[in-house]
Design a protein around this motif. Structure first.
Motif, mmCIF file in Angstrom:
data_model
loop_
_atom_site.group_PDB
_atom_site.id
_atom_site.type_symbol
_atom_site.label_atom_id
_atom_site.label_comp_id
_atom_site.label_asym_id
_atom_site.label_seq_id
_atom_site.Cartn_x
_atom_site.Cartn_y
_atom_site.Cartn_z
ATOM 1 N N PRO A 1 -8.724 -2.422 3.565
ATOM 2 C CA PRO A 1 -8.105 -1.986 4.319
ATOM 3 C C PRO A 1 -8.695 -0.272 4.162
ATOM 4 O O PRO A 1 -8.708 0.354 3.194
ATOM 5 C CB PRO A 1 -6.596 -2.093 3.968
ATOM 6 C CG PRO A 1 -6.515 -3.034 2.965
ATOM 7 C CD PRO A 1 -7.970 -3.176 2.289
ATOM 8 N N LEU B 1 -7.862 3.345 4.531
ATOM 9 C CA LEU B 1 -6.390 4.027 4.576
ATOM 10 C C LEU B 1 -6.134 4.892 5.582
ATOM 11 O O LEU B 1 -4.916 5.082 6.020
ATOM 12 C CB LEU B 1 -6.191 4.879 3.122
ATOM 13 C CG LEU B 1 -5.479 3.933 2.284
ATOM 14 C CD1 LEU B 1 -4.092 3.899 2.422
ATOM 15 C CD2 LEU B 1 -6.016 2.850 1.950
ATOM 16 N N TYR C 1 -4.018 3.721 8.303
ATOM 17 C CA TYR C 1 -2.670 3.599 8.082
ATOM 18 C C TYR C 1 -2.050 4.851 7.882
ATOM 19 O O TYR C 1 -0.880 5.111 8.450
ATOM 20 C CB TYR C 1 -2.564 2.781 7.000
ATOM 21 C CG TYR C 1 -3.196 1.305 7.088
ATOM 22 C CD1 TYR C 1 -2.486 0.376 7.556
ATOM 23 C CD2 TYR C 1 -4.566 1.388 6.780
ATOM 24 C CE1 TYR C 1 -3.060 -1.040 7.976
ATOM 25 C CE2 TYR C 1 -5.314 -0.053 6.933
ATOM 26 C CZ TYR C 1 -4.430 -1.036 7.489
ATOM 27 O OH TYR C 1 -5.088 -2.256 7.666
ATOM 28 N N TRP D 1 2.124 3.198 6.209
ATOM 29 C CA TRP D 1 2.226 3.067 4.516
ATOM 30 C C TRP D 1 2.925 1.502 4.584
ATOM 31 O O TRP D 1 2.587 0.751 3.893
ATOM 32 C CB TRP D 1 2.770 4.138 3.872
ATOM 33 C CG TRP D 1 1.853 5.046 3.526
ATOM 34 C CD1 TRP D 1 1.604 6.171 4.213
ATOM 35 C CD2 TRP D 1 0.882 4.823 2.514
ATOM 36 N NE1 TRP D 1 0.526 6.944 3.189
ATOM 37 C CE2 TRP D 1 0.171 6.016 2.518
ATOM 38 C CE3 TRP D 1 0.474 3.914 1.683
ATOM 39 C CZ2 TRP D 1 -0.823 6.274 1.651
ATOM 40 C CZ3 TRP D 1 -0.454 4.146 0.593
ATOM 41 C CH2 TRP D 1 -1.227 5.370 0.603
ATOM 42 N N PHE E 1 0.348 -1.005 5.721
ATOM 43 C CA PHE E 1 -0.580 -1.092 4.445
ATOM 44 C C PHE E 1 0.162 -2.047 3.332
ATOM 45 O O PHE E 1 -0.484 -3.165 2.880
ATOM 46 C CB PHE E 1 -0.845 0.172 4.112
ATOM 47 C CG PHE E 1 -1.856 0.031 2.762
ATOM 48 C CD1 PHE E 1 -2.992 -0.269 2.869
ATOM 49 C CD2 PHE E 1 -1.359 0.576 1.517
ATOM 50 C CE1 PHE E 1 -3.675 -0.487 1.558
ATOM 51 C CE2 PHE E 1 -2.021 0.615 0.273
ATOM 52 C CZ PHE E 1 -3.335 0.105 0.363
ATOM 53 N N THR F 1 0.508 -5.570 4.287
ATOM 54 C CA THR F 1 -0.664 -6.416 4.450
ATOM 55 C C THR F 1 -1.167 -6.613 3.144
ATOM 56 O O THR F 1 -1.558 -7.989 2.910
ATOM 57 C CB THR F 1 -1.926 -5.563 5.317
ATOM 58 O OG1 THR F 1 -1.278 -5.351 6.578
ATOM 59 C CG2 THR F 1 -3.140 -6.088 5.228
ATOM 60 N N ALA G 1 -8.771 -0.636 -1.695
ATOM 61 C CA ALA G 1 -8.378 0.253 -0.776
ATOM 62 C C ALA G 1 -9.346 1.317 -0.535
ATOM 63 O O ALA G 1 -9.939 1.844 -1.449
ATOM 64 C CB ALA G 1 -7.220 1.135 -1.560
#
Length: 274
Positions: free
Chosen positions: A59, A61, A64, A72, A75, A78, A93
């Motif tokens: 992902p 960041l 998000y 957040w 995220f 997920t 991340a």
């Protein structure tokens, strides 16, 4: 998860695919917008569709954080979903944090406490203090930016040093002493694939996270030829080419097809180069 365990997962799936979850609300299918968390709904469908072929999810960041508090939540939902349903899959991340002292300690705690993710991307510009707190967590990884594929990478990374070599080589050669091949890996863009041979001379045993295959035009075959080591040593990321392969109600099926195609190529390359 150490390097041997990560390689075992690569061997089991015959794939070194990392799927980038760069989920843009403006690009996901509109039929998902009516739900309470469209980003998570999209990610969940992508993960379920691609999990047979992926050994890693990444992902980003920024995608998000752009959605504030809701981002957040998306995220966390997920990564918690991946942990629950697919616990053997590595999670990075892609945060590109890069600070020192207590700030870096807080970043490390934020991502690693509670087993949220396995690794975090880091900018090493401020030196050892930037990375050290992330190395204090057993089984977790610092993913250090080394040689990226963006056009302006030459502004700094490709600068020649007076003592010889390039700045990115100095970054790798210095930072490899901070940890081990079990907790440090490096970002090397797929469009820089021919430089992987020299990078392998500096870090023969470390894993490399390689973005840029697919939409950015990097060659998977060249990445494998120049970058693979005896334990594969590669996590090759594809984001847009997989998750946005289709924008209709069959988006997940299209993502699965693209992931399967890459994984098939990776299986052949593992046979060829290992």
């Amino acid at each position: 998860m150490n390097a041997e365990q990560l390689f075992a997962r690569i061997e089991a799936k015959r794939s070194f695919l990392c799927v980038g979850l760069d989920t843009d609300m403006n690009k996901i299918p509109r039929h998902l917008w009516a739900g309470d968390d469209p980003v998570f709904a999209f990610n969940r469908a992508i993960v379920d569709a691609t999990a047979p072929y992926a050994v890693c999810y990444k992902p980003n960041l920024a995608f998000y954080e752009d959605n504030g508090e809701k981002g957040w939540v998306s995220f966390r939902r997920t990564v918690e979903y991946i942990r629950e349903r697919y616990p053997d899959i590595f999670i990075i991340a892609d945060a590109k944090r890069g600070d020192i002292g207590n700030t870096s300690k807080m970043y490390a705690r934020a991502f690693f406490s509670g087993n949220l993710v396995d690794a975090v991307t880091l900018s090493p510009y401020m030196g050892y203090d930037t990375v050290e707190p992330f190395l204090q967590f057993d089984g977790k990884w610092a993913v250090i930016l080394a040689l990226t594929s963006n056009p302006s990478a030459a502004d700094f990374e490709m600068q020649r040093l007076e003592e010889g070599g390039f700045l990115y080589e100095k970054v790798i050669d210095t930072s490899k002493e901070w940890g081990t091949a079990d907790n440090i890996m490096y970002v090397v863009g797929a469009t820089q694939a021919r430089m992987l041979k020299g990078i392998r001379e500096l870090v023969p045993d470390h894993f490399l996270l390689v973005p840029g295959v697919g939409a950015q035009g990097g060659s998977l075959e060249e990445v494998a030829r120049f970058g693979m080591n005896r334990q594969c040593g590669l996590l090759v990321n594809s984001s847009r080419g997989i998750i946005y392969a289709d924008n209709t109600e069959r988006f997940a099926n299209a993502a699965a097809e693209k992931a399967a195609e890459l994984a098939s190529q990776m299986s052949e390359l593992l046979t060829k180069y290992l």
